[in-house]
Design an enzyme around this catalytic site. Sequence first.
Site, PDB file in Angstrom:
ATOM      1  N   LEU E  96       0.807  -1.216   0.000  1.00  0.00           N
ATOM      2  CA  LEU E  96       0.000   0.000   0.000  1.00  0.00           C
ATOM      3  C   LEU E  96       0.848   1.277   0.000  1.00  0.00           C
ATOM      4  O   LEU E  96       0.318   2.375   0.139  1.00  0.00           O
ATOM      5  CB  LEU E  96      -0.957  -0.023   1.196  1.00  0.00           C
ATOM      6  CG  LEU E  96      -1.860  -1.273   1.251  1.00  0.00           C
ATOM      7  CD1 LEU E  96      -2.710  -1.262   2.501  1.00  0.00           C
ATOM      8  CD2 LEU E  96      -2.714  -1.414   0.003  1.00  0.00           C
ATOM      9  N   CYS E  97       2.158   1.159  -0.165  1.00  0.00           N
ATOM     10  CA  CYS E  97       3.033   2.341  -0.237  1.00  0.00           C
ATOM     11  C   CYS E  97       2.942   3.005  -1.607  1.00  0.00           C
ATOM     12  O   CYS E  97       2.879   2.319  -2.626  1.00  0.00           O
ATOM     13  CB  CYS E  97       4.487   1.956   0.000  1.00  0.00           C
ATOM     14  SG  CYS E  97       4.917   1.865   1.739  1.00  0.00           S
ATOM     15  N   HIS E  98       3.002   4.330  -1.598  1.00  0.00           N
ATOM     16  CA  HIS E  98       3.054   5.085  -2.845  1.00  0.00           C
ATOM     17  C   HIS E  98       4.476   5.100  -3.377  1.00  0.00           C
ATOM     18  O   HIS E  98       5.418   5.255  -2.597  1.00  0.00           O
ATOM     19  CB  HIS E  98       2.632   6.540  -2.605  1.00  0.00           C
ATOM     20  CG  HIS E  98       1.217   6.697  -2.153  1.00  0.00           C
ATOM     21  ND1 HIS E  98       0.812   6.425  -0.870  1.00  0.00           N
ATOM     22  CD2 HIS E  98       0.114   7.096  -2.831  1.00  0.00           C
ATOM     23  CE1 HIS E  98      -0.494   6.660  -0.772  1.00  0.00           C
ATOM     24  NE2 HIS E  98      -0.936   7.062  -1.938  1.00  0.00           N
ATOM     25  N   MET E 134       8.307   4.439   5.762  1.00  0.00           N
ATOM     26  CA  MET E 134       8.461   3.048   5.324  1.00  0.00           C
ATOM     27  C   MET E 134       9.771   2.843   4.565  1.00  0.00           C
ATOM     28  O   MET E 134      10.398   1.796   4.664  1.00  0.00           O
ATOM     29  CB  MET E 134       7.270   2.594   4.480  1.00  0.00           C
ATOM     30  CG  MET E 134       5.936   2.565   5.231  1.00  0.00           C
ATOM     31  SD  MET E 134       5.994   1.873   6.909  1.00  0.00           S
ATOM     32  CE  MET E 134       6.581   0.218   6.565  1.00  0.00           C
ATOM     33  N   GLU E 135      10.202   3.867   3.822  1.00  0.00           N
ATOM     34  CA  GLU E 135      11.471   3.764   3.094  1.00  0.00           C
ATOM     35  C   GLU E 135      12.634   3.650   4.091  1.00  0.00           C
ATOM     36  O   GLU E 135      13.554   2.847   3.901  1.00  0.00           O
ATOM     37  CB  GLU E 135      11.673   4.977   2.185  1.00  0.00           C
ATOM     38  CG  GLU E 135      10.842   4.960   0.905  1.00  0.00           C
ATOM     39  CD  GLU E 135       9.351   5.215   1.091  1.00  0.00           C
ATOM     40  OE1 GLU E 135       8.904   5.601   2.202  1.00  0.00           O
ATOM     41  OE2 GLU E 135       8.604   5.034   0.093  1.00  0.00           O
ATOM     42  N   ASP E 149      22.883 -12.294   6.872  1.00  0.00           N
ATOM     43  CA  ASP E 149      23.292 -13.230   5.825  1.00  0.00           C
ATOM     44  C   ASP E 149      24.805 -13.453   5.845  1.00  0.00           C
ATOM     45  O   ASP E 149      25.274 -14.585   5.700  1.00  0.00           O
ATOM     46  CB  ASP E 149      22.866 -12.660   4.464  1.00  0.00           C
ATOM     47  CG  ASP E 149      23.223 -13.568   3.293  1.00  0.00           C
ATOM     48  OD1 ASP E 149      23.015 -14.793   3.399  1.00  0.00           O
ATOM     49  OD2 ASP E 149      23.719 -13.045   2.274  1.00  0.00           O
TER      50      ASP E 149
END
Lengths: 182, 182, 182, 182, 182, 182
Positions: E96-98, E134-135, E149
């Site tokens: 749902l992120c733009h 969010m970024e 990792d």
Amino acid sequence: MTQEPASSSSNPLNPHPDQAQPAALSHLDSQGQLHMVDVSAKQATARQAIAAGQVRMKAETLAALVAGNNPKGDVIATARLAGLMAAKQTAQLIPLCHPLPLQKIEVSLSPDPQLPGYQIEATVKTKAETGVEMEALTAVAVAALTLYDMAKALDKGIVIEQIRLLRKSGGKSGEWEAEEIS
Amino acid sequence: MTQEPASSSSNPLNPHPDQAQPAALSHLDSQGQLHMVDVSAKQATARQAIAAGQVRMKAETLAALVAGNNPKGDVIATARLAGLMAAKQTAQLIPLCHPLPLQKIEVSLSPDPQLPGYQIEATVKTKAETGVEMEALTAVAVAALTLYDMAKALDKGIVIEQIRLLRKSGGKSGEWEAEEIS
Amino acid sequence: MTQEPASSSSNPLNPHPDQAQPAALSHLDSQGQLHMVDVSAKQATARQAIAAGQVRMKAETLAALVAGNNPKGDVIATARLAGLMAAKQTAQLIPLCHPLPLQKIEVSLSPDPQLPGYQIEATVKTKAETGVEMEALTAVAVAALTLYDMAKALDKGIVIEQIRLLRKSGGKSGEWEAEEIS
Amino acid sequence: MTQEPASSSSNPLNPHPDQAQPAALSHLDSQGQLHMVDVSAKQATARQAIAAGQVRMKAETLAALVAGNNPKGDVIATARLAGLMAAKQTAQLIPLCHPLPLQKIEVSLSPDPQLPGYQIEATVKTKAETGVEMEALTAVAVAALTLYDMAKALDKGIVIEQIRLLRKSGGKSGEWEAEEIS
Amino acid sequence: MTQEPASSSSNPLNPHPDQAQPAALSHLDSQGQLHMVDVSAKQATARQAIAAGQVRMKAETLAALVAGNNPKGDVIATARLAGLMAAKQTAQLIPLCHPLPLQKIEVSLSPDPQLPGYQIEATVKTKAETGVEMEALTAVAVAALTLYDMAKALDKGIVIEQIRLLRKSGGKSGEWEAEEIS
Amino acid sequence: MTQEPASSSSNPLNPHPDQAQPAALSHLDSQGQLHMVDVSAKQATARQAIAAGQVRMKAETLAALVAGNNPKGDVIATARLAGLMAAKQTAQLIPLCHPLPLQKIEVSLSPDPQLPGYQIEATVKTKAETGVEMEALTAVAVAALTLYDMAKALDKGIVIEQIRLLRKSGGKSGEWEAEEIS
């Protein structure tokens, strides 16, 4: 393959590290780390970049590609579209590139019997805070790799060469043109 | 930029279109269309490809990159990782490439004061029905573009050149090595 | 599958190639090559597009999907999210599409016992130099493919149909509405 | 757009939810959640899927595309390559699809004056634990969307229709063929 | 793993569903469906978000990473670049992120002997209708996964923890700062 | 944020660099460069990894998400699908991960009033030369980020925590289980 020595005033590779470093790498922060440059203080302006490159191959390979390109043009169209689509992926491929809106992408290929091979040219336009040199260069590189892929079964000695910027306009540094075309 | 003329027996670019075409383009079907080659009848075998290229720049630019690379090595690491990650994207970038499992990707860069610039080499391994030349070449090209990106503010005349295959092994055509290293 | 003949005035498919060509294909340049259209001279304006499509299946398949959708709604949510995420990938999927900022994406699915199957509708908004018809159509197509994927084990005769534009607004051509809803 | 009612024995959409659900949705787990199906117990076998679809447009639009396709074939090549590249993206587009190695992808388009419009067909091969229906259908859908994109400036009433599976072979369910071609 | 019960006034998880729902989920429409929020009425303003997280590991694992990081710094550079590149993929990862233009991305990692492990911080800037929390969080999460990792062969008990927002500025809600740093 | 000092025998972070380094970093080559590990000599075997994590939030935020999840389950389905799709992107996100075929991906989320927040668990299976820990951890991280995104308007203090491996099986190191569940 050996790595470069630590920089020092006696390092032939780096005579003046102190001024060279800040002068050189806009992506480098005060801790010697590379980041995506902050362009938030810059204005979005119209920018254009034109890049070029060439794919050198045997004359027979060129003949086969030219023959393969008729009548439906898939060879040229395939390489052109691959370059065009790759330009839109530049910010995913080049770690420090900003994602930019692209207003125009044009990729052209033409056979050059003198080379022999193909000449490739790409033009990209944007209105953004930073330029589109990398988008144009990426389009040329991927169009060249795609030609290579289509011909590699015939000729393992193909060379992709002379990928370079021809022209750029817009932004602080303004107009720039490679000497070869001045 | 002009496009090539339609092929014909009088076309200097394509003296023998009839035999050249089938001989040349493995991606070309009977209707002159390019497709992803059917490899379903081939065996998956161990394959390796080594490609190389170079990035030519001013001596001062090389010095600045070498200086910028210390102490934390971000310049080399950034270009190497960009090449490595791009190799995994090859089938998304080159339209007719098969998606392949990759068992090893190695990208090395080293400064070359004689060039001046950087030498780049990439090695890719797979076990598949087709080779990984394009993956190795893509890794070299994107590592070169990433070096270019980090230095372009300093030097607009940088040239990416000599992107070529050095060695390949595995598959029907077996071992192949560029003359320069034979 | 045969390819179309070369255009000529006697070609029933193309009675007037000369005026048809410039009139038709905005992506076509003077050399007959397709490129991403240059929108740099256009203004960014508010634009919206609404597209629709349907997925026709057996009544039992619809019943199973509806049953499968309860109580947690994963069937509808999965197809809706796939369409929504695909809209953001449009410029990577459609070669000549411009990458655009998207300000709204909405995808709705509803079961239609009369079809029988599902009706799908997508609405996309942007403020850009070009429209978002392709983003809305891509959202519908991928939502439909996702429904197909969830039901294909039950019904191999599913058909995706009637993918079309319902409405668009903004830009030079302004408001447009499909006759079915006028 | 209304959502379906909760399932119940009186729900006309879902007369027999209890048996319909397990019978129907292979992606559905015991908690009514959709997941990527576990294929680890299945054998990798040779599989092929052929899908088709069509793009219906005005006769003038078809004429313009056919004209635009000459002499270099970019219209057909662009749509074909977009479909081919999208097939390689299927697992990124369709949430529950497994990433698969693809051994062959072929996309063909041909003008159909009777439609009027274009007929599209895609063939995909793999050797895997699951089939490639979704890859073939995705190739058809994206090739169709790409044709739409190239013609939309001329004709806003274009419809993408009849996207369906024609044939599949391999795997537990073996050979299947759509009735239209039996 | 059990799913939550249907909401009801007697549901301890949801004492006040009626006001909680509208108050809470900006992505939720009137039909209980989640969509990408419509930001077309909002102004693009300068926004920044800073997020942090940490990777906890055995002291020997930290020592090995620190040792492995010298002399070329690849460990830190690899994690930083992975985070930086992932920030550019946020809209592809978070449904749902733009998709947003990003004007700055900075990711820093530093060893913390007290943890023991690494502290990670990411700063992202944009000029857009919505924020970049969010970024920044995605950059931290992927940088942490990349450290994991590189060390997992040595230590299977590594834990990624405390991924959180530290600061945000710009937009309607204006300045916000986590208590820990107030 | 300071970087670590160069390793030395007197470095408290790295008491035994000589043995620690080879012991630790399987991705590290003899020149201190990180590469994608060569797995070409390994056998493809059945492997599974289970990872977990949690998202801690205010009780009201959890209540709102639970309320928002009914009746159609979009909140849980959105986070689950985002995690599932991200697992398929692991090799594009984590620079040194091998692209692997994935045979099963399962992501589960459940509300935990005691936390308060959500518990997330992901299971991934493959048949490959290397394991799928990173795929399972990436699925958990992205599902957590997606929950965060849906709730962030309500609660800026949400924390993603305890992302860790629970179990792995297959490969040289065989079965491993976190102590918490032994």
